[in-house]
Design an enzyme around this catalytic site. Sequence first.
Site, PDB file in Angstrom:
ATOM      1  N   LYS A 112      13.315  13.941 -20.388  1.00  0.00           N
ATOM      2  CA  LYS A 112      13.806  13.065 -19.331  1.00  0.00           C
ATOM      3  C   LYS A 112      14.297  11.798 -20.024  1.00  0.00           C
ATOM      4  O   LYS A 112      13.509  11.042 -20.594  1.00  0.00           O
ATOM      5  CB  LYS A 112      12.715  12.734 -18.323  1.00  0.00           C
ATOM      6  CG  LYS A 112      13.216  11.824 -17.210  1.00  0.00           C
ATOM      7  CD  LYS A 112      12.076  11.270 -16.371  1.00  0.00           C
ATOM      8  CE  LYS A 112      12.612  10.192 -15.441  1.00  0.00           C
ATOM      9  NZ  LYS A 112      11.535   9.444 -14.740  1.00  0.00           N
ATOM     10  N   GLY A 173       9.085   2.558  -8.793  1.00  0.00           N
ATOM     11  CA  GLY A 173       7.852   1.956  -8.307  1.00  0.00           C
ATOM     12  C   GLY A 173       7.956   1.152  -7.032  1.00  0.00           C
ATOM     13  O   GLY A 173       6.953   0.601  -6.564  1.00  0.00           O
ATOM     14  N   GLY A 201      11.622   5.644  -6.785  1.00  0.00           N
ATOM     15  CA  GLY A 201      11.735   4.918  -5.531  1.00  0.00           C
ATOM     16  C   GLY A 201      11.159   5.619  -4.323  1.00  0.00           C
ATOM     17  O   GLY A 201      11.119   5.050  -3.230  1.00  0.00           O
ATOM     18  N   ASN A 222       6.047   9.528  -8.885  1.00  0.00           N
ATOM     19  CA  ASN A 222       4.803   9.254  -9.582  1.00  0.00           C
ATOM     20  C   ASN A 222       3.911   8.308  -8.776  1.00  0.00           C
ATOM     21  O   ASN A 222       2.869   8.671  -8.256  1.00  0.00           O
ATOM     22  CB  ASN A 222       5.105   8.672 -10.958  1.00  0.00           C
ATOM     23  CG  ASN A 222       3.857   8.441 -11.811  1.00  0.00           C
ATOM     24  OD1 ASN A 222       3.952   8.074 -12.969  1.00  0.00           O
ATOM     25  ND2 ASN A 222       2.672   8.630 -11.291  1.00  0.00           N
ATOM     26  N   THR A 223       4.361   7.056  -8.623  1.00  0.00           N
ATOM     27  CA  THR A 223       3.515   6.012  -8.051  1.00  0.00           C
ATOM     28  C   THR A 223       2.990   6.350  -6.668  1.00  0.00           C
ATOM     29  O   THR A 223       1.829   6.062  -6.338  1.00  0.00           O
ATOM     30  CB  THR A 223       4.293   4.681  -7.995  1.00  0.00           C
ATOM     31  OG1 THR A 223       4.852   4.415  -9.287  1.00  0.00           O
ATOM     32  CG2 THR A 223       3.385   3.538  -7.611  1.00  0.00           C
TER      33      THR A 223
END
Length: 277
Positions: A112, A173, A201, A222-223
């Site tokens: 990535k 994030g 996002g 992720n977040t």
Amino acid sequence: MNAFEPNKKQGAHAHGLLTVYDAVLGSRLFLGTAQYPSPDVMAQAARAAGAAALTVSLRRETARGQSAERFSELIRGVGVRVLPNTAGCRTAREAITTAQMARELFETDWIKLEVIANDDTLQPDVFGLVEAATTLAREGFKVFPYTTEDLGVAERLLAAGCEVLMPWGAPIGTGRGLNNVYALKTMRNYFPGVPLIIDAGIGAPSHAAHAMELGYDAVLLNTAVAKAGDPVRMATAFANAIRAGRVAWEAVLMEPRDMATPSTPVAGTPFFDLRPR
């Protein structure tokens, strides 16, 4: 077809499993591995999500020291593909070097690719991104570029050898969802045969479902899972949302209207004269 009009046959994989770089994936959810309460919770969330791949930062794992090897073993134990990333890189050269090191450590050609231009927005440096992608593709890497919705940049990345594009939904994030739906819809229709993955996002399962309803092939996040009150349950919620969004897109969503339309037709309805006699 106008690039601004919906194309329900777009995408390299309109039905069935997602294939990228000749690898058939059993899921359309890519999951990050940072910020979890513990490695064990991360592993449980990855299993609950049925993730297609887990992204791992070489820089973060290197900073862990000896624990990096144990963390890598844990990820392999989850039983999904590892997608190393070049998070934190500010130049093409830095990203290229990081990718080369990641290939040795994680034994994969998948990368990535991130080249960051701005510390506040973490927006991709599209010039460095194309430069790094060109070099890495030439070296045999299978590049997943974190990019913007810019069509010109997308064309250059494809010309460089990328077979998948990863436009951001919103800054990393932020959890703001899809900031520029118009541009994302245009991108989807402009590249009907290219796997497109929304990256960054995404803050809620509804955001992920929205991306899939637009015809995107997968979502990377992720977040929103790692920082949830219950990461494992949130991973399950995202997995369900992505499946629902994909099925809805395949079924073809109704077009929105400006005026109301009765679900029961008026024609043929019996008329009763209720005036007092």
